[in-house]
Design an enzyme around this catalytic site. Sequence first.
Site, PDB file in Angstrom:
ATOM      1  N   SER A  19       0.843  -1.192   0.000  1.00  0.00           N
ATOM      2  CA  SER A  19       0.000   0.000   0.000  1.00  0.00           C
ATOM      3  C   SER A  19       0.877   1.241   0.000  1.00  0.00           C
ATOM      4  CB  SER A  19      -0.899   0.007   1.236  1.00  0.00           C
ATOM      5  OG  SER A  19      -1.489   1.272   1.394  1.00  0.00           O
ATOM      6  N   SER A  20       0.365   2.307  -0.585  1.00  0.00           N
ATOM      7  CA  SER A  20       1.119   3.557  -0.611  1.00  0.00           C
ATOM      8  C   SER A  20       0.580   4.568   0.391  1.00  0.00           C
ATOM      9  CB  SER A  20       1.059   4.164  -2.020  1.00  0.00           C
ATOM     10  OG  SER A  20       1.691   3.332  -2.945  1.00  0.00           O
ATOM     11  N   CYS A  21      -0.315   4.158   1.274  1.00  0.00           N
ATOM     12  CA  CYS A  21      -0.950   5.140   2.138  1.00  0.00           C
ATOM     13  C   CYS A  21      -0.510   5.037   3.588  1.00  0.00           C
ATOM     14  CB  CYS A  21      -2.478   5.015   2.055  1.00  0.00           C
ATOM     15  SG  CYS A  21      -3.093   3.391   2.505  1.00  0.00           S
ATOM     16  N   GLY A  22       0.403   4.145   3.900  1.00  0.00           N
ATOM     17  CA  GLY A  22       0.923   4.090   5.261  1.00  0.00           C
ATOM     18  C   GLY A  22      -0.113   3.654   6.264  1.00  0.00           C
TER      19      GLY A  22
END
Length: 281
Positions: free
Chosen positions: A113-116
């Site tokens: 995921s790129s949203c942490g």
Amino acid sequence: MGRVTERRKVIRIRDGVVSARPDTLVAEEPLEIRLNGRPLAITMRTPGDDFALAAGFLVSEGVLAERKDLQNIVYCAGATADGVNTYNVVDVRTAPDVVVPDITLERNVYTTSSCGLCGKASLDAVRTTARWSLSDTPPLRIEPGLLVSLPDRLRAAQHVFDRTGGLHAAALFSEDGELIDVREDVGRHNAVDKLVGRALQDGRLPLSRAILLVSGRASFELAQKAVMAGIPVLAAVSAPSSLAVDLATETGLTLVGFLRGGSMNVYAGEDRLALRSAAEA
């Protein structure tokens, strides 16, 4: 094997005039990665460099670190119910002595995921699984002028982008600015995996003297992949995420964002850049 580009009909409207024409689009297909015969992950990617992509993904997951860890990678025959090989399923076989960590669904969620999503847990996972510390010896010393020259060189090497306008790219440069390798993909993370996977296959990890440049923004995921490959400098033409900055600060990664024209923002690891103050300029 799937093609990098495909042709589709498009209705074009210019100044009120309507016409029909074929358009070149970047291909996007799913790739299932299996580890020692067991399904592990599915990613949407641009076909090509699939073995390098799978190997690079497993570097970022802490499974592979050296060329000897990898026994082989194959496309799975009979990937469909009727036995047809779609070239969209690969199986990575590790060497017998490689201890495969327990890669759970929860871990895959936040590493892809790129949203942490998991905050501190994500940082802890990278710190505990990274094989190399980012302690380049002797330390890199990079001129900002060298960094600002790299986006144009990356753009010039994006051959498929010229035809489609729809691909991200990632490139490795030497500390002297020499282009080492460049890969394109519909996903930035896939392009980085292809770079790292090729380096693993060539026996070049860790990439302790390299600069990684990515189109678009610098997410936590991309910072993670840089750290796991031993890359000391990550530069992006757009913004980083807050968790990417946290990871860079904690691991010693030099993180540069908004690398455009003659300007940039340095979010962490500024000691590797030969900086001058406003008073010295």
